[in-house]
Structure formats: structure tokens, C-alpha cells
Write a protein that holds these residues in place. Structure first.
Motif, PDB file in Angstrom:
ATOM      1  N   PHE A  27     -22.130   1.057 -24.674  1.00  0.00           N
ATOM      2  CA  PHE A  27     -21.785   0.185 -23.745  1.00  0.00           C
ATOM      3  C   PHE A  27     -20.442  -0.202 -23.932  1.00  0.00           C
ATOM      4  N   GLU A  28     -19.592  -0.416 -23.037  1.00  0.00           N
ATOM      5  CA  GLU A  28     -18.189  -0.878 -23.311  1.00  0.00           C
ATOM      6  C   GLU A  28     -18.037  -2.090 -22.095  1.00  0.00           C
ATOM      7  N   GLU A  29     -17.949  -3.231 -22.434  1.00  0.00           N
ATOM      8  CA  GLU A  29     -17.748  -4.510 -21.792  1.00  0.00           C
ATOM      9  C   GLU A  29     -16.280  -4.865 -21.787  1.00  0.00           C
TER      10      GLU A  29
ATOM     11  N   ILE B  72     -21.554   2.250 -19.096  1.00  0.00           N
ATOM     12  CA  ILE B  72     -22.535   2.399 -19.824  1.00  0.00           C
ATOM     13  C   ILE B  72     -22.723   4.004 -19.761  1.00  0.00           C
ATOM     14  N   LYS B  73     -23.121   4.481 -21.080  1.00  0.00           N
ATOM     15  CA  LYS B  73     -23.397   5.885 -21.253  1.00  0.00           C
ATOM     16  C   LYS B  73     -24.584   6.110 -22.054  1.00  0.00           C
TER      17      LYS B  73
ATOM     18  N   TYR C 287     -26.440  10.012 -18.524  1.00  0.00           N
ATOM     19  CA  TYR C 287     -26.235   8.798 -17.466  1.00  0.00           C
ATOM     20  C   TYR C 287     -25.124   8.334 -17.986  1.00  0.00           C
ATOM     21  N   GLU C 288     -24.212   8.147 -16.855  1.00  0.00           N
ATOM     22  CA  GLU C 288     -23.069   7.457 -17.179  1.00  0.00           C
ATOM     23  C   GLU C 288     -22.697   6.640 -15.770  1.00  0.00           C
ATOM     24  N   ILE C 289     -22.247   5.403 -15.957  1.00  0.00           N
ATOM     25  CA  ILE C 289     -21.851   4.609 -14.694  1.00  0.00           C
ATOM     26  C   ILE C 289     -21.178   3.400 -15.077  1.00  0.00           C
ATOM     27  N   THR C 290     -20.083   3.046 -14.212  1.00  0.00           N
ATOM     28  CA  THR C 290     -19.172   1.927 -14.344  1.00  0.00           C
ATOM     29  C   THR C 290     -19.713   0.885 -13.510  1.00  0.00           C
ATOM     30  N   VAL C 291     -20.020  -0.430 -13.993  1.00  0.00           N
ATOM     31  CA  VAL C 291     -20.759  -1.380 -13.321  1.00  0.00           C
ATOM     32  C   VAL C 291     -19.723  -2.490 -13.041  1.00  0.00           C
TER      33      VAL C 291
END
Length: 185
Positions: free
Chosen positions: A27-29, A36-37, A118-122
Motif C-alpha cells: 500500500f502506498e498512501e 494497492i497491489k 490485483y492493482e488499483i489506485t483509489v
């Protein structure tokens, strides 16, 4: 400024389900986004896998469940049995985590080898606003959360004692298969 978190995801219920699901979450915030990966190996093949972070709304530090949480001694740690140490399901890792709509069919599906990525940017502000609406705080406190990967094949015979039905989704969907503590990297 960004914060990075990782979770080493280890098997749970592997003796019963016959596979040792494992992997890693990152996770990178940043001020604007949460990246999220998650990569998983040896999950039940060709199966949709719900994945979430769990925790306590009061900020207590969540821990991963172990076979010690098998309170009914049926050989499996089901979703309700995780709650004493891990808290409640909080944020789903589906196609829209910031909507926090847990029961849906938009989670990753493993391939024939039991692998998925799974990889997404929220959008972080949207996620924090929804989190505050549901849990009363906009602080995700990722280092106080645990991740769970769920899901076994529909034809796996589960004991009648396994609990965890969520809406139209039965225990095959909600049974935890792997878990990991999220830590500051």
C-alpha cells in the motif's frame, strides 16, 4: 509525502482446503491516492477471492487469526471466528474500494494455477469520507489493520458448523484462506 505499508500474507485453513495460499500486499498512501497491489499464489484455482482489510473501529490494533480462533473446534477458522482478534470487515479490495460495498462479484479471480494480481489506485479523500461515514473516523490507520483473502471452490464440502453467510453469498465465498498484518514499511 507518502507512507508505504506491506503485509506478508500467510495461509489460513490450509490443512482443510488443501492449498497454502500466500502472497504479499503493498500500500502506498499519498495526499491524494491510495495505491494497492496484492499478489497471491496457491489460492484455490479458478475461484473469485474476496479480499479486504479488517480492523477495530475504536483504533485497537488488529491481529491475524490463527487456528486458536477455531472456537467450535470444527477444524476451520470461519469469518465470525476472526472477529475477536481482527475486528470487522472494513474496506474491500474490489473494483471500487472507496465505495466500501463489500458483498459483490467484482473481486479478483484466480487462474488455473491459483495465482492472481490485483492493482488499483483509489481516490484517498473519497475513501476517507466513506470510511468516516461508516466507522466515525477518516484515519484508515493501515498499520492497525489486517488483510484477509477469502474463497474456496463451490464443490468443497464444508462442515455445517462453518458460519459467515453474507447476503446471497455463502461460506464458500467468505471462508478465509490467507491473512497478513499490515505494517509500516
Amino acid at each position: 509525502m507518502s507512507k508505504k505499508y506491506i503485509a506478508n500474507i500467510v495461509p489460513l485453513n490450509d490443512e482443510f482446503i488443501g492449498t497454502k495460499a500466500h502472497g504479499k500486499a503493498e500500500f502506498e498512501e499519498t495526499d491524494d491516492e491510495l495505491k494497492i497491489k496484492i499478489e497471491m499464489f496457491d489460492t484455490p484455482a479458478n475461484t473469485q477471492h474476496w479480499e479486504h482489510f479488517h480492523g477495530f473501529p475504536d483504533g485497537n490494533d488488529a491481529q491475524i487469526a490463527t487456528m486458536d480462533q477455531d472456537k467450535n473446534h470444527d477444524g476451520l477458522v470461519d469469518l465470525p471466528e476472526t472477529e475477536s482478534v481482527s475486528g470487522t470487515t472494513m474496506v474491500p479490495f474490489d473494483n471500487a474500494p472507496h465505495h466500501m460495498n463489500v458483498p459483490n462479484d467484482n473481486y479478483p479471480v484466480s487462474d488455473a494455477d491459483g495465482h492472481f494480481e490485483y492493482e488499483i489506485t483509489v481516490p484517498l479523500k473519497e475513501l476517507q469520507a466513506k470510511f468516516k461515514e461508516v466507522f466515525g473516523s477518516d484515519d484508515l490507520e493501515l498499520d492497525k489493520r489486517v488483510i484477509y483473502i477469502h474463497g474456496v471452490a463451490k464443490d468443497l464440502k464444508l462442515p455445517d458448523t462453518v458460519a459467515g453467510v453474507v447476503g446471497k453469498y455463502d461460506t464458500h465465498v467468505t471462508l478465509p484462506i490467507a491473512t497478513g498484518k499490515i505494517e509500516l514499511a
